[in-house]
Motif scaffolding. Sequence first.
Motif, PDB file in Angstrom:
ATOM      1  N   ILE A  95       0.835  -1.200   0.000  1.00 63.15           N
ATOM      2  CA  ILE A  95       0.000   0.000   0.000  1.00 63.15           C
ATOM      3  C   ILE A  95       0.870   1.251   0.000  1.00 63.15           C
ATOM      4  N   ARG A  96       1.948   1.218   0.784  1.00 56.92           N
ATOM      5  CA  ARG A  96       2.870   2.352   0.805  1.00 56.92           C
ATOM      6  C   ARG A  96       3.502   2.567  -0.573  1.00 56.92           C
ATOM      7  N   SER A  97       3.827   1.479  -1.252  1.00 49.13           N
ATOM      8  CA  SER A  97       4.389   1.576  -2.598  1.00 49.13           C
ATOM      9  C   SER A  97       3.399   2.208  -3.560  1.00 49.13           C
ATOM     10  N   ARG A  98       2.118   1.845  -3.445  1.00 51.31           N
ATOM     11  CA  ARG A  98       1.078   2.433  -4.286  1.00 51.31           C
ATOM     12  C   ARG A  98       0.961   3.935  -4.038  1.00 51.31           C
ATOM     13  N   VAL A  99       1.029   4.316  -2.772  1.00 51.03           N
ATOM     14  CA  VAL A  99       0.941   5.734  -2.408  1.00 51.03           C
ATOM     15  C   VAL A  99       2.113   6.508  -3.014  1.00 51.03           C
ATOM     16  N   ILE A 100       3.319   5.951  -2.914  1.00 49.09           N
ATOM     17  CA  ILE A 100       4.507   6.611  -3.456  1.00 49.09           C
ATOM     18  C   ILE A 100       4.392   6.779  -4.968  1.00 49.09           C
ATOM     19  N   GLN A 101       3.940   5.729  -5.666  1.00 46.97           N
ATOM     20  CA  GLN A 101       3.794   5.810  -7.115  1.00 46.97           C
ATOM     21  C   GLN A 101       2.751   6.855  -7.513  1.00 46.97           C
ATOM     22  N   ALA A 102       1.641   6.909  -6.754  1.00 41.86           N
ATOM     23  CA  ALA A 102       0.598   7.895  -7.054  1.00 41.86           C
ATOM     24  C   ALA A 102       1.110   9.318  -6.827  1.00 41.86           C
ATOM     25  N   ARG A 103       1.902   9.504  -5.769  1.00 43.05           N
ATOM     26  CA  ARG A 103       2.441  10.844  -5.489  1.00 43.05           C
ATOM     27  C   ARG A 103       3.466  11.260  -6.556  1.00 43.05           C
ATOM     28  N   LYS A 104       4.210  10.308  -7.074  1.00 41.02           N
ATOM     29  CA  LYS A 104       5.118  10.617  -8.184  1.00 41.02           C
ATOM     30  C   LYS A 104       4.321  11.052  -9.410  1.00 41.02           C
ATOM     31  N   CYS A 105       3.212  10.377  -9.630  1.00 39.06           N
ATOM     32  CA  CYS A 105       2.341  10.730 -10.756  1.00 39.06           C
ATOM     33  C   CYS A 105       1.766  12.138 -10.581  1.00 39.06           C
ATOM     34  N   ILE A 106       1.368  12.449  -9.343  1.00 39.98           N
ATOM     35  CA  ILE A 106       0.841  13.787  -9.042  1.00 39.98           C
ATOM     36  C   ILE A 106       1.906  14.843  -9.308  1.00 39.98           C
ATOM     37  N   ALA A 107       3.141  14.552  -8.883  1.00 38.56           N
ATOM     38  CA  ALA A 107       4.236  15.501  -9.084  1.00 38.56           C
ATOM     39  C   ALA A 107       4.491  15.747 -10.575  1.00 38.56           C
ATOM     40  N   CYS A 108       4.418  14.691 -11.369  1.00 35.53           N
ATOM     41  CA  CYS A 108       4.633  14.842 -12.820  1.00 35.53           C
ATOM     42  C   CYS A 108       3.520  15.654 -13.474  1.00 35.53           C
ATOM     43  N   LEU A 109       2.310  15.556 -12.913  1.00 38.42           N
ATOM     44  CA  LEU A 109       1.152  16.251 -13.481  1.00 38.42           C
ATOM     45  C   LEU A 109       0.889  17.592 -12.808  1.00 38.42           C
ATOM     46  N   ASN A 110       1.798  18.024 -11.951  1.00 37.84           N
ATOM     47  CA  ASN A 110       1.553  19.223 -11.146  1.00 37.84           C
ATOM     48  C   ASN A 110       1.184  20.440 -12.001  1.00 37.84           C
ATOM     49  N   GLY A 111       1.914  20.657 -13.077  1.00 36.80           N
ATOM     50  CA  GLY A 111       1.640  21.805 -13.936  1.00 36.80           C
ATOM     51  C   GLY A 111       0.262  21.754 -14.555  1.00 36.80           C
TER      52      GLY A 111
END
Length: 267
Positions: A95-111
């Motif tokens: 679950i922690r790994s899923r959260v980290i991957q989702a947050r990386k995705c959010i960071a890439c889509l930040n703009g």
Amino acid sequence: MGIPLENTTLYTLQFADDQVVLAGDKEDLKYMTHKLKETYKKWGLDMNLNKTKYLYIGETHNNLKLDKDSEIEFCQEYKYLGVIFDTSRIDNKEIRSRVIQARKCIACLNGILWNKDIRKERKLNIYNALIKSTLLYGFETWRLTENNKRQVEATEMDALRRSSRISRKERIRNVTIRQQIGLEEPFIKEIEQNQLTWYGHVQRMAEGRLPKIALKWMPKQKRAQGRPKKNWMEGIRKAMNKRNLNEGQWEDRKQWSLGVGQRRTTF
């Protein structure tokens, strides 16, 4: 040999060219793997020992030595079909790994998420297709502990706040942000609904089906001292009690879906 499940024994799981060998102890696993390697050789196939790993649930072990020339490396965790399995017996790391991957995705889509020229409806489509699908992969089998819930909800709200162009400093409630972007329910309720849907699906299976047998299976070993960890079935019973669902209601698929509150969604 293998793992005894009621009237059957589970020896192996196969998907495409990947194979998992299951055993109750290290010696059984060594014998089964050695025989599997010999059989592969007769068929003209090779076992890639560099990619093959050995995982012992609950303890740390040395490498699995098959013969004087070959051994299989012991690992603390292993990813199979996109899901992390480790020695801890619980799914916190996955679950922690899923959260980290989702947050990386959010960071890439930040703009894109903060862009005022992109409509909220379009942002919601991006959120569903990329962030939500990344975070919730395999969530039907998650244990919803309070800590896991907080991690998932925090990730969800991080994406929604950026999509609504609302900073945490503005101290606007999560419920208000969801309403502004057009979401009725939080992640956790959707997870519960889908877990209940999956539970009902398994319960409707014939008695001899492996998923149903595995669902009812209990390991024959002593439990460690201390408070027992929350398991998946506890979460299912709690979700059923919230919705006044009873045992056996899953036999009627339509009524079960209505009771669960499941709605057809498109990612």
